[in-house]
Scaffold this motif. Sequence first.
Motif, PDB file in Angstrom:
ATOM      1  N   THR A 121      19.007  29.788  81.978  1.00  0.00           N
ATOM      2  CA  THR A 121      19.329  29.421  80.599  1.00  0.00           C
ATOM      3  C   THR A 121      18.691  28.092  80.214  1.00  0.00           C
ATOM      4  N   LEU A 122      18.766  27.119  81.121  1.00  0.00           N
ATOM      5  CA  LEU A 122      18.164  25.816  80.830  1.00  0.00           C
ATOM      6  C   LEU A 122      16.650  25.921  80.697  1.00  0.00           C
ATOM      7  N   ARG A 123      16.031  26.749  81.532  1.00  0.00           N
ATOM      8  CA  ARG A 123      14.568  26.904  81.468  1.00  0.00           C
ATOM      9  C   ARG A 123      14.155  27.666  80.217  1.00  0.00           C
ATOM     10  N   THR A 124      14.830  28.783  79.942  1.00  0.00           N
ATOM     11  CA  THR A 124      14.452  29.614  78.801  1.00  0.00           C
ATOM     12  C   THR A 124      14.641  28.886  77.482  1.00  0.00           C
ATOM     13  N   PHE A 125      15.742  28.151  77.375  1.00  0.00           N
ATOM     14  CA  PHE A 125      16.089  27.521  76.097  1.00  0.00           C
ATOM     15  C   PHE A 125      15.885  26.003  76.147  1.00  0.00           C
ATOM     16  N   GLY A 126      14.819  25.600  76.847  1.00  0.00           N
ATOM     17  CA  GLY A 126      14.465  24.186  76.923  1.00  0.00           C
ATOM     18  C   GLY A 126      14.029  23.605  75.595  1.00  0.00           C
ATOM     19  N   SER A 127      13.694  24.461  74.625  1.00  0.00           N
ATOM     20  CA  SER A 127      13.340  23.970  73.282  1.00  0.00           C
ATOM     21  C   SER A 127      14.583  23.743  72.438  1.00  0.00           C
ATOM     22  N   ILE A 128      15.754  24.108  72.977  1.00  0.00           N
ATOM     23  CA  ILE A 128      17.017  23.935  72.254  1.00  0.00           C
ATOM     24  C   ILE A 128      17.873  22.855  72.919  1.00  0.00           C
ATOM     25  N   VAL A 129      18.029  22.961  74.244  1.00  0.00           N
ATOM     26  CA  VAL A 129      18.641  21.883  75.029  1.00  0.00           C
ATOM     27  C   VAL A 129      17.477  21.191  75.729  1.00  0.00           C
ATOM     28  N   ASP A 130      17.149  20.017  75.288  1.00  0.00           N
ATOM     29  CA  ASP A 130      15.900  19.318  75.627  1.00  0.00           C
ATOM     30  C   ASP A 130      15.539  19.415  77.112  1.00  0.00           C
ATOM     31  N   LYS A 131      14.424  20.098  77.399  1.00  0.00           N
ATOM     32  CA  LYS A 131      14.012  20.326  78.784  1.00  0.00           C
ATOM     33  C   LYS A 131      13.646  19.044  79.513  1.00  0.00           C
ATOM     34  N   LYS A 132      13.229  18.032  78.790  1.00  0.00           N
ATOM     35  CA  LYS A 132      12.920  16.761  79.449  1.00  0.00           C
ATOM     36  C   LYS A 132      14.180  16.128  80.029  1.00  0.00           C
ATOM     37  N   GLU A 133      15.290  16.293  79.307  1.00  0.00           N
ATOM     38  CA  GLU A 133      16.564  15.724  79.761  1.00  0.00           C
ATOM     39  C   GLU A 133      17.193  16.553  80.878  1.00  0.00           C
TER      40      GLU A 133
END
Length: 505
Positions: A259-271
């Motif tokens: 989920t974190l990888r797929t939606f890194g544009s929603i929950v900031d992947k850098k963080e």
Amino acid sequence: MSAPSSVTERERKYEIVAGSGVPHLVGVGGVESQDDPVEHVLDASYYDTETFRLARSGITLRRRVGGPDAGWHLKLPVSADERQELQWPLGGDAHKVPGRLRRLVRAYTLGEKLVPIAHLRTDRFAHRLADADGRTVAVLTDDHVTGEAGGETARLDEWRELELELDPSADPALLPEFDRALSEAGASASPWPSKLRRLIGDRVPAPPRAAKKPSAGDVVLAVLHEHYSRLRRADVGVRLDVDDSVHQMRVAIRKLRSTLRTFGSIVDKKETAPLLTELQWLGRQLSPARDTEVTEERLRAQLDDVPSELVFGPVRQFLTRQFAREAEEGRTRVAAALTGKRYLELLRGLDALLAEPPLTALARKPAKVGLRKPVRKVARKLGRAEAASRGLVGEELETALHEVRKKAKQARYAADTVKPVYGKKLRRWRKNVKAVQETLGEHQDTVVGRDVLRQLAIAGHGEGQNSFVFGLLYGWESARAEGLRGRFGKEWGRLRKGVRPRFLR
């Protein structure tokens, strides 16, 4: 501290007007007799962190004196009407939570100290409800409660409530029937899930309500909360050595990562990048324990299909010795991981992420708009992975197909995340993706299985064990792998040619 007993508790609580009698329930839910009340005086001390971490997760930890089940009780939520209750006998320091219990809820307390938060005294009048054969159907209790909550400002309260608890052997479907009967008798459903929450309810923040028109961020965060909850619940199971708990914990880890990888544009992947690294580490600590369990189970099942005249020597005893060592090493590795500081910091990181999520501008968009691009992206990655596998043979093909499987799993999890938004539009595509993933999962099992069989043959030869059967099974696995590759080709054709939602094209 001895192993706990475990019971499934199905109950509902009711408000009752002061001075009114206890409802008569003969004729309801197969009840043929309602016993006269048996009185118990229950004295319970409740423990939590100063920030009520257990209560916020719907967990109750108490030490109770009096009644037939006196002892330490840990209650874990299963559903609105159902909780798992773990019980330990009384013993040790009456004013200190036993070490094993503290460790058991570590994923919830995050290392914060457990302190007394409330004290409840209940004068209970219990009525046993039995069927025509004298078997207990449920127990109806009339509870007169006095409670005291600690903290900066002490709080005292008194109330009366009814509690209807089904016997563990009774059909859960009886609860609504009892509910109707009690309502007709003048009782009303209690708004509180437990006596403790009634006493401290104003000190525990209520969970946020779901938005009528959720944003993309709302949808993703709801799924992350769910996976985090499953991770922590599985943590308790692993510490209690409950069957399948390691597997459930691995699934929760995989879903969090995906989920974190797929939606890194929603929950900031850098963080979230550091959390992804740590989740991957945790998954690797659990892998040997689970892989050993699965491999041994598959191998023993395959041995059952081999004609007895082709099994030479004490093969099963040899397997027991080999896998017992690996299983013990796996359990040791899991225990070390769950008791270490690195895991605790990971949990704290996940907790902080969900408390103050680093949402992007895309997260504020309506769900149907903001979730479209991430799902389309994983669908395209799956297609590219399949294309990269074409024309390969041998180990290169096996590695490529494993990559296709991982991409299919990510696509399936993405579909599960956005299901509340797109509903039926994704159903057929998800079904075809799942078929591909499961077939390639079975194929990967044959890859791992062949490697294990080769190692067993080498180890068996070194011990003078006849390894003929391992070679036979190796051949079976090779043939099965070939068949699965053929099945994958057909399933991929259905996925590629099937109806795809427009936004995935």
